[in-house]
Scaffold this motif. Structure first.
Motif, mmCIF file in Angstrom:
data_model
loop_
_atom_site.group_PDB
_atom_site.id
_atom_site.type_symbol
_atom_site.label_atom_id
_atom_site.label_comp_id
_atom_site.label_asym_id
_atom_site.label_seq_id
_atom_site.Cartn_x
_atom_site.Cartn_y
_atom_site.Cartn_z
ATOM 1 N N UNK A 56 0.816 -1.208 0.000
ATOM 2 C CA UNK A 56 0.000 0.000 0.000
ATOM 3 C C UNK A 56 0.855 1.265 0.000
ATOM 4 N N UNK A 57 1.876 1.313 0.879
ATOM 5 C CA UNK A 57 2.606 2.568 1.068
ATOM 6 C C UNK A 57 4.060 2.530 0.625
ATOM 7 N N UNK A 58 4.605 1.341 0.401
ATOM 8 C CA UNK A 58 6.000 1.245 -0.037
ATOM 9 C C UNK A 58 6.949 1.238 1.129
ATOM 10 N N UNK A 59 8.218 1.387 0.885
ATOM 11 C CA UNK A 59 8.834 1.724 -0.390
ATOM 12 C C UNK A 59 8.673 0.594 -1.401
ATOM 13 N N UNK A 60 8.566 1.010 -2.676
ATOM 14 C CA UNK A 60 8.332 0.063 -3.753
ATOM 15 C C UNK A 60 9.614 -0.187 -4.547
ATOM 16 N N UNK A 61 9.803 -1.414 -5.060
ATOM 17 C CA UNK A 61 10.964 -1.700 -5.906
ATOM 18 C C UNK A 61 10.798 -1.023 -7.278
ATOM 19 N N UNK A 62 11.897 -0.924 -8.013
ATOM 20 C CA UNK A 62 11.893 -0.227 -9.305
ATOM 21 C C UNK A 62 10.806 -0.699 -10.273
ATOM 22 N N UNK A 63 10.584 -2.013 -10.457
ATOM 23 C CA UNK A 63 9.530 -2.409 -11.410
ATOM 24 C C UNK A 63 8.150 -1.871 -11.019
ATOM 25 N N UNK A 64 7.859 -1.834 -9.740
ATOM 26 C CA UNK A 64 6.563 -1.333 -9.281
ATOM 27 C C UNK A 64 6.500 0.181 -9.465
ATOM 28 N N UNK A 65 7.580 0.880 -9.141
ATOM 29 C CA UNK A 65 7.634 2.338 -9.325
ATOM 30 C C UNK A 65 7.438 2.666 -10.804
ATOM 31 N N UNK A 66 8.156 1.966 -11.676
ATOM 32 C CA UNK A 66 8.042 2.212 -13.114
ATOM 33 C C UNK A 66 6.613 1.994 -13.594
ATOM 34 N N UNK A 67 5.993 0.906 -13.142
ATOM 35 C CA UNK A 67 4.621 0.601 -13.554
ATOM 36 C C UNK A 67 3.657 1.681 -13.067
ATOM 37 N N UNK A 68 3.801 2.105 -11.824
ATOM 38 C CA UNK A 68 2.909 3.123 -11.267
ATOM 39 C C UNK A 68 3.088 4.477 -11.958
ATOM 40 N N UNK A 69 4.309 4.780 -12.402
ATOM 41 C CA UNK A 69 4.565 6.042 -13.086
ATOM 42 C C UNK A 69 4.283 5.964 -14.582
ATOM 43 N N UNK A 70 4.112 4.748 -15.102
ATOM 44 C CA UNK A 70 3.833 4.585 -16.523
ATOM 45 C C UNK A 70 5.058 4.763 -17.396
ATOM 46 N N UNK A 71 6.224 4.356 -16.871
ATOM 47 C CA UNK A 71 7.478 4.444 -17.622
ATOM 48 C C UNK A 71 8.206 3.108 -17.536
ATOM 49 N N UNK A 72 9.296 3.003 -18.275
ATOM 50 C CA UNK A 72 10.115 1.793 -18.202
ATOM 51 C C UNK A 72 11.118 1.919 -17.053
ATOM 52 N N UNK A 73 11.721 0.802 -16.693
ATOM 53 C CA UNK A 73 12.762 0.833 -15.667
ATOM 54 C C UNK A 73 13.946 1.653 -16.168
ATOM 55 N N UNK A 74 14.246 1.545 -17.443
ATOM 56 C CA UNK A 74 15.318 2.358 -18.035
ATOM 57 C C UNK A 74 14.967 3.839 -17.953
ATOM 58 N N UNK A 75 13.692 4.140 -18.133
ATOM 59 C CA UNK A 75 13.234 5.532 -18.028
ATOM 60 C C UNK A 75 13.445 6.085 -16.632
ATOM 61 N N UNK A 76 13.237 5.246 -15.630
ATOM 62 C CA UNK A 76 13.514 5.671 -14.251
ATOM 63 C C UNK A 76 14.979 6.035 -14.098
ATOM 64 N N UNK A 77 15.849 5.184 -14.632
ATOM 65 C CA UNK A 77 17.289 5.433 -14.529
ATOM 66 C C UNK A 77 17.663 6.719 -15.258
ATOM 67 N N UNK A 78 17.099 6.915 -16.450
ATOM 68 C CA UNK A 78 17.389 8.156 -17.188
ATOM 69 C C UNK A 78 16.895 9.373 -16.424
ATOM 70 N N UNK A 79 15.813 9.201 -15.667
ATOM 71 C CA UNK A 79 15.273 10.302 -14.869
ATOM 72 C C UNK A 79 15.999 10.500 -13.547
ATOM 73 N N UNK A 80 16.954 9.646 -13.256
ATOM 74 C CA UNK A 80 17.732 9.784 -12.030
ATOM 75 C C UNK A 80 17.101 9.138 -10.815
ATOM 76 N N UNK A 81 16.060 8.333 -11.011
ATOM 77 C CA UNK A 81 15.414 7.643 -9.895
ATOM 78 C C UNK A 81 16.129 6.314 -9.689
ATOM 79 N N UNK A 82 16.943 6.252 -8.659
ATOM 80 C CA UNK A 82 17.709 5.036 -8.385
ATOM 81 C C UNK A 82 17.300 4.384 -7.078
ATOM 82 N N UNK A 83 16.604 5.109 -6.232
ATOM 83 C CA UNK A 83 16.184 4.603 -4.933
ATOM 84 C C UNK A 83 14.707 4.227 -4.977
ATOM 85 N N UNK A 84 14.296 3.290 -4.117
ATOM 86 C CA UNK A 84 12.872 2.946 -4.039
ATOM 87 C C UNK A 84 12.056 4.166 -3.613
ATOM 88 N N UNK A 85 10.842 4.251 -4.101
ATOM 89 C CA UNK A 85 9.961 5.368 -3.752
ATOM 90 C C UNK A 85 8.741 4.853 -2.993
#
Length: 126
Positions: A56-85
């Motif tokens: 419900x509240x996280x922190x969430x792993x990268x695949x879950x963060x990417x899915x919730x944001x509607x981007x790819x895992x690579x997109x997270x990395x390009x955006x500088x998101x390296x830590x769980x959110x």
């Protein structure tokens, strides 16, 4: 006589990945012990409060963060998101999206549209 079979087990990291949770946020008991298939099924069917809260509240792993944001895992990395959110951090990003998120969501939409076009073209040929 055949020897008794030992129960099938999985490492905590594998179980966490299958459950969609961030392993370091899980209870120590979960992190330190292999999980039997029976225990894993029980966690899925009737999640304990700690698992429901993590989902419900996280922190969430990268695949879950990417899915919730509607981007790819690579997109997270390009955006500088390296830590769980956490869910709150994800919601904040969605409410006032930074430039990188807008660009990555656009890219992901283009990729999905192209995948759909290719799938339909294959179906029309087949």
């Amino acid at each position: 006589m055949t020897p008794a079979k030992s129960p099938q087990t999985m490492k905590p990291a594998t179980a966490a990945k299958k459950l969609g949770i961030y392993l370091p946020a899980a209870p120590r008991d979960f992190q330190d012990n292999d999980i039997t298939r029976e225990d894993f099924n029980a966690l899925q069917e009737n999640p304990p409060e700690w698992l429901a809260e993590l989902r419900r509240t996280g922190p969430h792993p990268r695949p879950v963060v990417a899915q919730k944001l509607g981007v790819s895992i690579s997109g997270l990395a390009r955006g500088g998101v390296t830590e769980p959110l956490t869910t709150a951090e994800i919601t904040e990003l969605l409410q006032s999206p930074p430039e990188w998120l807008v660009a990555e969501r656009s890219t992901m939409a283009q990729v999905r549209a192209e995948e759909k076009r290719v799938k339909e073209a294959r179906r029309a040929k087949g």
